[in-house]
Design an enzyme around this catalytic site. Structure first.
Site, PDB file in Angstrom:
ATOM      1  N   SER A  66       0.848  -1.189   0.000  1.00 46.67           N
ATOM      2  CA  SER A  66       0.000   0.000   0.000  1.00 46.67           C
ATOM      3  C   SER A  66       0.880   1.235   0.000  1.00 46.67           C
ATOM      4  O   SER A  66       1.952   1.250   0.612  1.00 46.67           O
ATOM      5  CB  SER A  66      -0.913   0.022   1.223  1.00 46.67           C
ATOM      6  OG  SER A  66      -1.575   1.275   1.322  1.00 46.67           O
TER       7      SER A  66
ATOM      8  N   TYR B  52      -1.757  -0.557   9.728  1.00 51.56           N
ATOM      9  CA  TYR B  52      -1.947  -0.986   8.342  1.00 51.56           C
ATOM     10  C   TYR B  52      -0.763  -0.544   7.500  1.00 51.56           C
ATOM     11  O   TYR B  52      -0.249  -1.290   6.670  1.00 51.56           O
ATOM     12  CB  TYR B  52      -3.241  -0.389   7.788  1.00 51.56           C
ATOM     13  CG  TYR B  52      -3.509  -0.695   6.341  1.00 51.56           C
ATOM     14  CD1 TYR B  52      -4.088  -1.895   5.969  1.00 51.56           C
ATOM     15  CD2 TYR B  52      -3.184   0.224   5.347  1.00 51.56           C
ATOM     16  CE1 TYR B  52      -4.352  -2.182   4.641  1.00 51.56           C
ATOM     17  CE2 TYR B  52      -3.435  -0.047   4.015  1.00 51.56           C
ATOM     18  CZ  TYR B  52      -4.026  -1.256   3.667  1.00 51.56           C
ATOM     19  OH  TYR B  52      -4.277  -1.518   2.340  1.00 51.56           O
TER      20      TYR B  52
END
Length: 247
Positions: free
Chosen positions: A151, A164
């Site tokens: 990501s 995350y």
């Protein structure tokens, strides 16, 4: 394979977290299928089983072969089963392509994280790829491809979901290993308030076009990295985000 083709004819691929038909994993499976690969659709939840079956059906409609394996790949036993069932389904003893796409848990501010949430996220984003690589590499011939879906949050350190960001962060055997970092992509798992805030912050930073990414935007980048054209690309972290960059 000719060096100037994207054909994946005869290739065997595993795409983790590919059981939702509008998710990034499914989009990757469809792109590989259009180019001739046989693909294992992987999911972990009973509730996703009908959707995973629909993804597999679409893979076959696109000209690929498909099998569905429901297993938690965040354990050594689960990873081994995923590899073994793939080989059994396609009658081979090799894996040519591994795409580590699965992620569990919901991004939260650091002070709201729980042990259960941490375990779920790290299980699929950290442990799972490690265990799968351990099981796949002995069965991966020269020219094999391992692609980790990360990501852009890893590069930017998005404050709304620091865990995350951390979770989404080779050499040898004639195998290439690369990481793709998507920016915001609209899927049915990105519906929480944290995701909405993150996307609202990131979309204005895109440069190619001011919009959220689509599954096929990420899938096409994976397709390039699985092809012979990418034979001299390895150990790279590639932003596929419409041009979002960190500070």
């Amino acid at each position: 394979m000719s060096p100037d083709t994207l054909s994946l004819s005869g290739k065997i691929a595993i795409v983790t977290g590919s059981g939702r038909e509008n998710g990034i994993g499914a989009a990757i499976a469809f792109a590989l299928a259009r180019n001739g690969a046989s693909i294992t659709i992987n999911h972990v939840s009973d509730s996703v089983a009908p959707r995973a079956a629909a993804v597999a059906q679409r893979v076959e409609e696109l000209g690929g072969k498909a099998t569905v394996v429901q297993v938690d790949m965040s354990t050594p036993e689960g990873a081994a089963r995923l590899v073994d069932e793939t080989c059994k389904a396609f009658g081979v003893d090799r894996i040519d392509i591994l795409v580590n796409n699965a992620i569990s848990g919901s991004p939260k501010p650091l002070m709201e994280e729980t042990k259960e949430g941490i375990d779920a996220m790290m299980g699929t984003a950290l442990y799972g790829p490690i265990f799968l690589i351990q099981k796949v590499v002995p069965k991966m011939p020269p020219g094999g491809r391992i692609i980790n879906i990360g990501s852009i949050a890893s590069k930017m350190g998005v404050p709304m979901s620091p865990l995350y960001s951390a979770a989404k962060l080779g050499r040898g055997y004639g195998i290439t290993i690369n990481t793709i970092m998507p920016g915001p992509v609209s899927t049915d798992t990105n519906t929480g308030e944290v995701q909405k805030q993150t996307h609202a912050r990131l979309v204005p930073l895109t440069r190619a076009e001011e919009r959220e990414g689509r599954g096929e935007d990420i899938a096409d980048a994976v397709l390039l990295l699985t092809s012979e054209m990418s034979r001299w690309i390895t150990g790279q972290t590639i932003s596929v985000s419409g041009g979002i960059t960190g500070n």
